[in-house]
Design a protein around this motif. Structure first.
Motif, PDB file in Angstrom:
ATOM      1  N   LEU A  30       0.858  -1.180   0.000  1.00  0.00           N
ATOM      2  CA  LEU A  30       0.000   0.000   0.000  1.00  0.00           C
ATOM      3  C   LEU A  30       0.892   1.227   0.000  1.00  0.00           C
ATOM      4  CD1 LEU A  30      -1.432  -2.150   2.248  1.00  0.00           C
ATOM      5  CD2 LEU A  30      -3.181  -0.429   2.010  1.00  0.00           C
ATOM      6  N   SER A  31       0.468   2.267  -0.705  1.00  0.00           N
ATOM      7  CA  SER A  31       1.249   3.495  -0.696  1.00  0.00           C
ATOM      8  C   SER A  31       0.321   4.685  -0.520  1.00  0.00           C
ATOM      9  CB  SER A  31       2.069   3.632  -1.987  1.00  0.00           C
ATOM     10  OG  SER A  31       1.213   3.715  -3.105  1.00  0.00           O
ATOM     11  N   GLY A  32       0.893   5.738   0.044  1.00  0.00           N
ATOM     12  CA  GLY A  32       0.173   6.988   0.233  1.00  0.00           C
ATOM     13  C   GLY A  32       1.158   8.141   0.236  1.00  0.00           C
ATOM     14  N   TYR A  33       0.657   9.341  -0.038  1.00  0.00           N
ATOM     15  CA  TYR A  33       1.513  10.521  -0.104  1.00  0.00           C
ATOM     16  C   TYR A  33       0.753  11.716   0.444  1.00  0.00           C
ATOM     17  CZ  TYR A  33       4.552  14.173  -1.962  1.00  0.00           C
ATOM     18  OH  TYR A  33       5.384  15.253  -2.089  1.00  0.00           O
ATOM     19  N   GLU A  34       1.425  12.457   1.299  1.00  0.00           N
ATOM     20  CA  GLU A  34       0.869  13.695   1.847  1.00  0.00           C
ATOM     21  C   GLU A  34       1.658  14.856   1.259  1.00  0.00           C
ATOM     22  OE1 GLU A  34      -0.709  14.763   6.135  1.00  0.00           O
ATOM     23  OE2 GLU A  34       1.491  14.752   6.082  1.00  0.00           O
ATOM     24  N   ALA A  35       1.048  15.565   0.306  1.00  0.00           N
ATOM     25  CA  ALA A  35       1.747  16.634  -0.404  1.00  0.00           C
ATOM     26  C   ALA A  35       2.147  17.786   0.512  1.00  0.00           C
ATOM     27  CB  ALA A  35       0.877  17.149  -1.549  1.00  0.00           C
ATOM     28  N   SER A  36       1.309  18.125   1.492  1.00  0.00           N
ATOM     29  CA  SER A  36       1.609  19.275   2.350  1.00  0.00           C
ATOM     30  C   SER A  36       2.880  19.074   3.181  1.00  0.00           C
ATOM     31  CB  SER A  36       0.426  19.586   3.269  1.00  0.00           C
ATOM     32  OG  SER A  36       0.199  18.512   4.166  1.00  0.00           O
ATOM     33  N   SER A  37       3.201  17.834   3.524  1.00  0.00           N
ATOM     34  CA  SER A  37       4.413  17.564   4.291  1.00  0.00           C
ATOM     35  C   SER A  37       5.494  16.882   3.454  1.00  0.00           C
ATOM     36  CB  SER A  37       4.094  16.686   5.506  1.00  0.00           C
ATOM     37  OG  SER A  37       3.661  15.400   5.077  1.00  0.00           O
ATOM     38  N   SER A  38       5.168  16.548   2.204  1.00  0.00           N
ATOM     39  CA  SER A  38       6.081  15.839   1.303  1.00  0.00           C
ATOM     40  C   SER A  38       6.545  14.505   1.885  1.00  0.00           C
ATOM     41  CB  SER A  38       7.293  16.712   0.944  1.00  0.00           C
ATOM     42  OG  SER A  38       6.883  17.865   0.252  1.00  0.00           O
ATOM     43  N   VAL A  39       5.612  13.781   2.508  1.00  0.00           N
ATOM     44  CA  VAL A  39       5.909  12.479   3.100  1.00  0.00           C
ATOM     45  C   VAL A  39       5.206  11.381   2.314  1.00  0.00           C
ATOM     46  CG1 VAL A  39       5.532  11.005   5.127  1.00  0.00           C
ATOM     47  CG2 VAL A  39       6.382  13.340   5.422  1.00  0.00           C
ATOM     48  N   GLN A  40       5.998  10.358   1.978  1.00  0.00           N
ATOM     49  CA  GLN A  40       5.463   9.170   1.322  1.00  0.00           C
ATOM     50  C   GLN A  40       5.570   7.995   2.282  1.00  0.00           C
ATOM     51  OE1 GLN A  40       6.625   7.545  -2.809  1.00  0.00           O
ATOM     52  NE2 GLN A  40       7.934   6.428  -1.380  1.00  0.00           N
ATOM     53  N   LEU A  41       4.516   7.181   2.338  1.00  0.00           N
ATOM     54  CA  LEU A  41       4.538   5.939   3.094  1.00  0.00           C
ATOM     55  C   LEU A  41       4.287   4.784   2.131  1.00  0.00           C
ATOM     56  CD1 LEU A  41       2.408   6.619   6.307  1.00  0.00           C
ATOM     57  CD2 LEU A  41       4.877   6.374   6.139  1.00  0.00           C
ATOM     58  N   ARG A  42       5.091   3.744   2.276  1.00  0.00           N
ATOM     59  CA  ARG A  42       4.848   2.498   1.556  1.00  0.00           C
ATOM     60  C   ARG A  42       4.786   1.402   2.601  1.00  0.00           C
ATOM     61  NH1 ARG A  42       8.686   0.923  -2.743  1.00  0.00           N
ATOM     62  NH2 ARG A  42      10.215   1.367  -1.145  1.00  0.00           N
ATOM     63  N   VAL A  43       3.761   0.590   2.521  1.00  0.00           N
ATOM     64  CA  VAL A  43       3.524  -0.456   3.513  1.00  0.00           C
ATOM     65  C   VAL A  43       3.476  -1.794   2.791  1.00  0.00           C
ATOM     66  CG1 VAL A  43       1.922  -1.326   5.254  1.00  0.00           C
ATOM     67  CG2 VAL A  43       2.184   1.155   4.934  1.00  0.00           C
ATOM     68  N   ALA A  44       4.316  -2.712   3.203  1.00  0.00           N
ATOM     69  CA  ALA A  44       4.305  -4.066   2.652  1.00  0.00           C
ATOM     70  C   ALA A  44       3.724  -4.996   3.707  1.00  0.00           C
ATOM     71  CB  ALA A  44       5.720  -4.506   2.285  1.00  0.00           C
ATOM     72  N   GLY A  45       2.882  -5.917   3.267  1.00  0.00           N
ATOM     73  CA  GLY A  45       2.285  -6.829   4.225  1.00  0.00           C
ATOM     74  C   GLY A  45       1.579  -7.983   3.561  1.00  0.00           C
ATOM     75  N   ARG A  46       0.858  -8.718   4.408  1.00  0.00           N
ATOM     76  CA  ARG A  46       0.098  -9.886   3.965  1.00  0.00           C
ATOM     77  C   ARG A  46      -1.381  -9.602   4.221  1.00  0.00           C
ATOM     78  NH1 ARG A  46       1.846 -12.774   8.249  1.00  0.00           N
ATOM     79  NH2 ARG A  46       2.993 -10.938   8.875  1.00  0.00           N
ATOM     80  N   ALA A  47      -2.150  -9.628   3.157  1.00  0.00           N
ATOM     81  CA  ALA A  47      -3.581  -9.324   3.260  1.00  0.00           C
ATOM     82  C   ALA A  47      -4.384 -10.604   3.408  1.00  0.00           C
ATOM     83  CB  ALA A  47      -4.044  -8.563   2.026  1.00  0.00           C
ATOM     84  N   ARG A  48      -5.514 -10.465   4.068  1.00  0.00           N
ATOM     85  CA  ARG A  48      -6.442 -11.596   4.187  1.00  0.00           C
ATOM     86  C   ARG A  48      -7.856 -11.037   4.280  1.00  0.00           C
ATOM     87  NH1 ARG A  48      -4.575 -12.394  10.191  1.00  0.00           N
ATOM     88  NH2 ARG A  48      -6.069 -11.044  11.178  1.00  0.00           N
ATOM     89  N   ILE A  49      -8.776 -11.800   3.749  1.00  0.00           N
ATOM     90  CA  ILE A  49     -10.190 -11.469   3.901  1.00  0.00           C
ATOM     91  C   ILE A  49     -10.582 -11.946   5.292  1.00  0.00           C
ATOM     92  CG2 ILE A  49     -12.527 -11.772   3.015  1.00  0.00           C
ATOM     93  CD1 ILE A  49     -10.646 -10.402   0.980  1.00  0.00           C
TER      94      ILE A  49
END
Length: 192
Positions: free
Chosen positions: A78-97
C-alpha cells in the motif's frame, strides 16, 4: 530502536494512521497493489478504515478482482503521499479477507448507510455492461436489502511487515524503514 529520530518517525507514522482512520487525511486514501492472475501488478485506491497493532483494514466487495487476487496471493503493498508535508509511506504486508463474523458484523454496522450502498449491484465490480446508464435498467437493484448487501461485503486486514517512510521536505531527504521482527520493530536508515 535506539535512535530517538527513528522513534519519533515511528510515533509520527502511528499518529498519521490514527488520523487517517478517525478523520480525513491524505493517508485515508491508500493505494494497495495486488498481483493479478497473470502475475502483473494491479493498483487502485481504497479508504483506510482501521489501523491497530500493525494491522491496516479496508473494505471491498467480495466479488471484486481485488478480493480474488488477495485470496490467490496475499502479498500486498500500500502506498500513500501527503503533499503538504512531502511524506510518502509504503507499507508491505500480507492481506487476508477477514472471516471473523462477529468482527465483520460489527464493522458493517459501524459503516454509514451510503457506504452500504457500495454493495448494491448484483453484478461484480468490473462486470461488462453495454453502457453506464443501462446498468440501472439491465439489473435488478438490491434496493437496500441489508442481507444481500452484506453478502457482498468484505473486510480486508493487512498484517504489516514493513513500512518505508520517505520525507522529501528535508535537505537531504530522510528515508527510514521499519521491519517487523520477532522482537518488535527494527528500524534502518535508507538512502533516499
Amino acid at each position: 530502536m535506539a535512535d530517538p529520530r527513528q522513534k519519533k518517525i515511528c510515533e509520527t507514522i502511528r499518529e498519521l494512521m490514527h488520523t487517517a482512520t478517525t478523520g480525513r487525511s491524505p493517508f485515508t486514501i491508500m493505494r494497495p497493489a495486488t498481483v493479478d492472475t497473470g502475475g502483473a501488478p494491479n493498483a487502485r485506491v481504497v479508504v483506510l478504515r482501521e489501523a491497530n497493532d500493525g494491522v491496516l483494514s479496508f473494505i471491498t466487495d467480495l466479488r471484486s478482482p481485488k478480493a480474488k487476487e488477495i485470496c490467490a496471493q496475499p502479498l500486498v503493498n500500500l502506498s500513500g503521499y501527503e503533499a503538504s508535508s512531502s511524506v510518502q509511506l509504503r507499507v508491505a504486508g500480507r492481506a487476508r479477507i477477514n472471516t471473523d463474523e462477529e468482527r465483520r458484523k460489527k464493522f458493517w454496522n459501524g459503516l454509514l448507510p451510503h457506504t452500504h450502498l457500495l454493495f448494491w449491484s448484483p453484478l461484480a465490480p468490473g462486470a461488462i455492461v453495454s453502457a453506464p446508464e443501462d446498468l440501472y435498467t439491465e439489473v435488478e437493484l438490491l434496493n437496500g436489502d441489508s442481507a444481500k448487501l452484506y453478502a457482498h461485503f468484505g473486510l480486508v486486514d493487512v498484517i504489516v511487515d514493513c513500512i518505508d517512510w520517505l520525507d522529501l521536505s528535508t535537505e537531504p531527504p530522510v528515508r527510514c524503514r521499519f521491519a517487523r521482527t520477532r522482537d518488535g520493530w527494527e528500524a534502518s536508515w535508507l538512502a533516499p
